[in-house]
Design an enzyme around this catalytic site. Sequence first.
Site, PDB file in Angstrom:
ATOM      1  N   GLY A  21       0.814  -1.219   0.000  1.00 50.58           N
ATOM      2  CA  GLY A  21       0.000   0.000   0.000  1.00 50.58           C
ATOM      3  C   GLY A  21       0.843   1.262   0.000  1.00 50.58           C
ATOM      4  O   GLY A  21       0.510   2.252   0.667  1.00 50.58           O
ATOM      5  N   ALA A  22       1.931   1.252  -0.787  1.00 52.63           N
ATOM      6  CA  ALA A  22       2.877   2.379  -0.755  1.00 52.63           C
ATOM      7  C   ALA A  22       2.435   3.549  -1.631  1.00 52.63           C
ATOM      8  O   ALA A  22       3.151   4.541  -1.720  1.00 52.63           O
ATOM      9  CB  ALA A  22       4.255   1.901  -1.195  1.00 52.63           C
ATOM     10  N   ASN A  23       1.275   3.433  -2.276  1.00 49.41           N
ATOM     11  CA  ASN A  23       0.853   4.511  -3.181  1.00 49.41           C
ATOM     12  C   ASN A  23       0.051   5.600  -2.477  1.00 49.41           C
ATOM     13  O   ASN A  23      -0.247   6.629  -3.083  1.00 49.41           O
ATOM     14  CB  ASN A  23       0.012   3.949  -4.333  1.00 49.41           C
ATOM     15  CG  ASN A  23      -1.257   3.288  -3.847  1.00 49.41           C
ATOM     16  OD1 ASN A  23      -1.198   2.192  -3.302  1.00 49.41           O
ATOM     17  ND2 ASN A  23      -2.392   3.942  -4.010  1.00 49.41           N
ATOM     18  N   GLY A  25      -1.349   7.618   1.443  1.00 55.46           N
ATOM     19  CA  GLY A  25      -1.349   7.829   2.895  1.00 55.46           C
ATOM     20  C   GLY A  25      -0.017   7.533   3.566  1.00 55.46           C
ATOM     21  O   GLY A  25       1.048   8.007   3.166  1.00 55.46           O
ATOM     22  N   GLY A  27       1.684   4.736   3.830  1.00 60.98           N
ATOM     23  CA  GLY A  27       2.616   3.929   3.040  1.00 60.98           C
ATOM     24  C   GLY A  27       3.391   4.797   2.067  1.00 60.98           C
ATOM     25  O   GLY A  27       4.601   4.597   1.853  1.00 60.98           O
ATOM     26  N   SER A 150      -3.602  -0.719  14.863  1.00 66.77           N
ATOM     27  CA  SER A 150      -4.371   0.517  15.073  1.00 66.77           C
ATOM     28  C   SER A 150      -4.719   0.599  16.547  1.00 66.77           C
ATOM     29  O   SER A 150      -4.820  -0.435  17.230  1.00 66.77           O
ATOM     30  CB  SER A 150      -5.663   0.446  14.251  1.00 66.77           C
ATOM     31  OG  SER A 150      -6.603   1.390  14.728  1.00 66.77           O
ATOM     32  N   TYR A 175     -13.292  -4.295  11.461  1.00 68.51           N
ATOM     33  CA  TYR A 175     -12.013  -3.574  11.371  1.00 68.51           C
ATOM     34  C   TYR A 175     -11.188  -3.827  12.633  1.00 68.51           C
ATOM     35  O   TYR A 175     -10.007  -4.175  12.564  1.00 68.51           O
ATOM     36  CB  TYR A 175     -12.250  -2.072  11.182  1.00 68.51           C
ATOM     37  CG  TYR A 175     -10.952  -1.286  11.049  1.00 68.51           C
ATOM     38  CD1 TYR A 175     -10.131  -1.446   9.936  1.00 68.51           C
ATOM     39  CD2 TYR A 175     -10.535  -0.398  12.036  1.00 68.51           C
ATOM     40  CE1 TYR A 175      -8.929  -0.740   9.811  1.00 68.51           C
ATOM     41  CE2 TYR A 175      -9.345   0.315  11.923  1.00 68.51           C
ATOM     42  CZ  TYR A 175      -8.545   0.139  10.808  1.00 68.51           C
ATOM     43  OH  TYR A 175      -7.359   0.831  10.681  1.00 68.51           O
TER      44      TYR A 175
HETATM   45  N1  LIG Z   1      -4.930   6.751   8.969  1.00 66.11           N
HETATM   46  C1  LIG Z   1      -5.186   6.399  10.222  1.00 66.11           C
HETATM   47  O1  LIG Z   1      -5.650   7.198  11.051  1.00 66.11           O
HETATM   48  C2  LIG Z   1      -4.913   5.002  10.670  1.00 66.11           C
HETATM   49  C3  LIG Z   1      -5.181   4.670  12.014  1.00 66.11           C
HETATM   50  C4  LIG Z   1      -4.878   3.408  12.465  1.00 66.11           C
HETATM   51  C5  LIG Z   1      -4.315   2.480  11.620  1.00 66.11           C
HETATM   52  N2  LIG Z   1      -4.080   2.812  10.300  1.00 66.11           N
HETATM   53  C6  LIG Z   1      -3.511   1.783   9.433  1.00 66.11           C
HETATM   54  O2  LIG Z   1      -2.493   2.324   8.623  1.00 66.11           O
HETATM   55  C7  LIG Z   1      -2.381   1.573   7.422  1.00 66.11           C
HETATM   56  C8  LIG Z   1      -2.270   2.511   6.228  1.00 66.11           C
HETATM   57  O3  LIG Z   1      -3.494   3.186   6.072  1.00 66.11           O
HETATM   58  P1  LIG Z   1      -3.608   4.680   5.530  1.00 66.11           P
HETATM   59  O4  LIG Z   1      -4.183   5.483   6.629  1.00 66.11           O
HETATM   60  O5  LIG Z   1      -2.365   5.102   4.901  1.00 66.11           O
HETATM   61  O6  LIG Z   1      -4.767   4.497   4.437  1.00 66.11           O
HETATM   62  P2  LIG Z   1      -4.810   4.750   2.850  1.00 66.11           P
HETATM   63  O7  LIG Z   1      -4.328   6.114   2.502  1.00 66.11           O
HETATM   64  O8  LIG Z   1      -6.199   4.385   2.455  1.00 66.11           O
HETATM   65  O9  LIG Z   1      -3.786   3.676   2.299  1.00 66.11           O
HETATM   66  C9  LIG Z   1      -4.118   2.325   2.337  1.00 66.11           C
HETATM   67  C10 LIG Z   1      -3.306   1.602   1.299  1.00 66.11           C
HETATM   68  O10 LIG Z   1      -3.682   0.216   1.326  1.00 66.11           O
HETATM   69  C11 LIG Z   1      -3.916  -0.177   0.002  1.00 66.11           C
HETATM   70  N3  LIG Z   1      -4.813  -1.316  -0.115  1.00 66.11           N
HETATM   71  C12 LIG Z   1      -6.087  -1.446   0.298  1.00 66.11           C
HETATM   72  N4  LIG Z   1      -6.580  -2.628  -0.077  1.00 66.11           N
HETATM   73  C13 LIG Z   1      -5.594  -3.267  -0.750  1.00 66.11           C
HETATM   74  C14 LIG Z   1      -5.480  -4.494  -1.418  1.00 66.11           C
HETATM   75  N5  LIG Z   1      -6.514  -5.339  -1.518  1.00 66.11           N
HETATM   76  N6  LIG Z   1      -4.304  -4.828  -1.993  1.00 66.11           N
HETATM   77  C15 LIG Z   1      -3.245  -3.983  -1.967  1.00 66.11           C
HETATM   78  N7  LIG Z   1      -3.299  -2.780  -1.369  1.00 66.11           N
HETATM   79  C16 LIG Z   1      -4.459  -2.431  -0.775  1.00 66.11           C
HETATM   80  C17 LIG Z   1      -4.513   1.045  -0.671  1.00 66.11           C
HETATM   81  O11 LIG Z   1      -4.483   0.905  -2.077  1.00 66.11           O
HETATM   82  P3  LIG Z   1      -5.482   1.783  -3.032  1.00 66.11           P
HETATM   83  O12 LIG Z   1      -4.932   3.169  -3.049  1.00 66.11           O
HETATM   84  O13 LIG Z   1      -5.389   1.075  -4.342  1.00 66.11           O
HETATM   85  O14 LIG Z   1      -6.835   1.710  -2.408  1.00 66.11           O
HETATM   86  C18 LIG Z   1      -3.581   2.107  -0.128  1.00 66.11           C
HETATM   87  O15 LIG Z   1      -2.381   2.102  -0.852  1.00 66.11           O
HETATM   88  C19 LIG Z   1      -3.578   0.641   7.394  1.00 66.11           C
HETATM   89  O16 LIG Z   1      -3.170  -0.656   7.789  1.00 66.11           O
HETATM   90  C20 LIG Z   1      -4.507   1.220   8.437  1.00 66.11           C
HETATM   91  O17 LIG Z   1      -5.345   0.239   9.029  1.00 66.11           O
HETATM   92  C21 LIG Z   1      -4.350   4.049   9.810  1.00 66.11           C
END
Ligand SMILES: NC(=O)c1ccc[n+]([C@@H]2O[C@H](COP(=O)([O-])OP(=O)(O)OC[C@H]3O[C@@H](n4cnc5c(N)ncnc54)[C@H](OP(=O)(O)O)[C@@H]3O)[C@@H](O)[C@H]2O)c1
Length: 303
Positions: A21-23, A25, A27, A150, A175
């Site tokens: 998921g490096a594209n 947020g 990542g 999380s 979740y």
């Molecule tokens: N942001 C927060 O406040 C928060 C809080 C607690 C935990 N987290 C955790 O942090 C991590 C990163 O989340 P983020 O906040 O950066 O969210 P994000 O911006 O939505 O990034 C999530 C990434 O996961 C990818 N992804 C989702 N489903 C996938 C799949 N089936 N195969 C491959 N890649 C997939 C997305 O790809 P697409 O772009 O193609 O959808 C995107 O690159 C997650 O594990 C999340 O649970 C975040």
Amino acid sequence: MAQWTADDIPDQTGRTFIITGANSGLGYVTALELARHGATVIMAVRNAAKGASARDAILAAVPAAKLEVAALDLADLDSVKEFATGIVTSGRSIDVLINNAGIMMPPRRVTKQGFELQFGTNHLAHFALTLRVLPALEGRADARVVTMSSGLHKSGHIHFDDLGAIKTYSRTGAYSQSKIANVYFALELDRRLRAQGIPIKSVLAHPGYAATNLQSAGPTGPLAWLMVLGNMFMAQTAEQGALPELYAATAPGIEGGQFIGPDGRNEMRGYPTLVQPIERAKDPEIARRLWEVSEDMTGVRWP
Ligand SMILES: NC(=O)c1ccc[n+]([C@@H]2O[C@H](COP(=O)([O-])OP(=O)(O)OC[C@H]3O[C@@H](n4cnc5c(N)ncnc54)[C@H](OP(=O)(O)O)[C@@H]3O)[C@@H](O)[C@H]2O)c1
């Protein structure tokens, strides 16, 4: 680790990271900062166009960045196998695997193999990916597997009688279940690595609350609106939210089994610090049972 920032990342020249998921947020920020500090980064993404555009954005900021975009759909265990097999058969070494990707609170959906989407993507796919990629980390100095959980793991329970959420589906419950599963997995992995004397560290991280695409990709209806407000008034930036995983992946002195989160009130924001999982997430019996169930569901086994 007082007020550790991305500027404190040690030089990563010669080290190779896989980030799921490096594209987007956290990542994306993690890939950017690792590249800025000399690492080679394999950006494992499900959407090639999004991956290419993230790679281009990082190259614009860090022209010397060493980046590779690779296809990985965590909602399909065949894709996980293909990606991991490609890494292992190429004979290349990996220093750090960052299990970052995630999906939060969508309406009930399933993965290609029919598993509930959040459990399947956030936990099962990373479980399978880690076990398959692990041989590429063996023999590397200070090798690590970083798994993103999380703060919401604290409300999570593993519903062994309904892992597919067929009887009951709650978006938030599923979740939280997937995020406490991340904790059970990372701690059990740490125990197994230690028991076999394999010097790979399994480390946990969580970002607190950061405004990313997470809050818009899954939630729909009123929940989506709540998330918009939360992002406007409560969230920290993705740059700040990425610090715990960057710390877990690169800071010297990290030990297997540690959990890194933000140091602010209720661990919602701040700078990286050592945090603790909720007590029941440390239960080795539940972890062992989840591990065995995950082996059966994915068909991938601890060697
Ligand atoms: N942001 C927060 O406040 C928060 C809080 C607690 C935990 N987290 C955790 O942090 C991590 C990163 O989340 P983020 O906040 O950066 O969210 P994000 O911006 O939505 O990034 C999530 C990434 O996961 C990818 N992804 C989702 N489903 C996938 C799949 N089936 N195969 C491959 N890649 C997939 C997305 O790809 P697409 O772009 O193609 O959808 C995107 O690159 C997650 O594990 C999340 O649970 C975040």
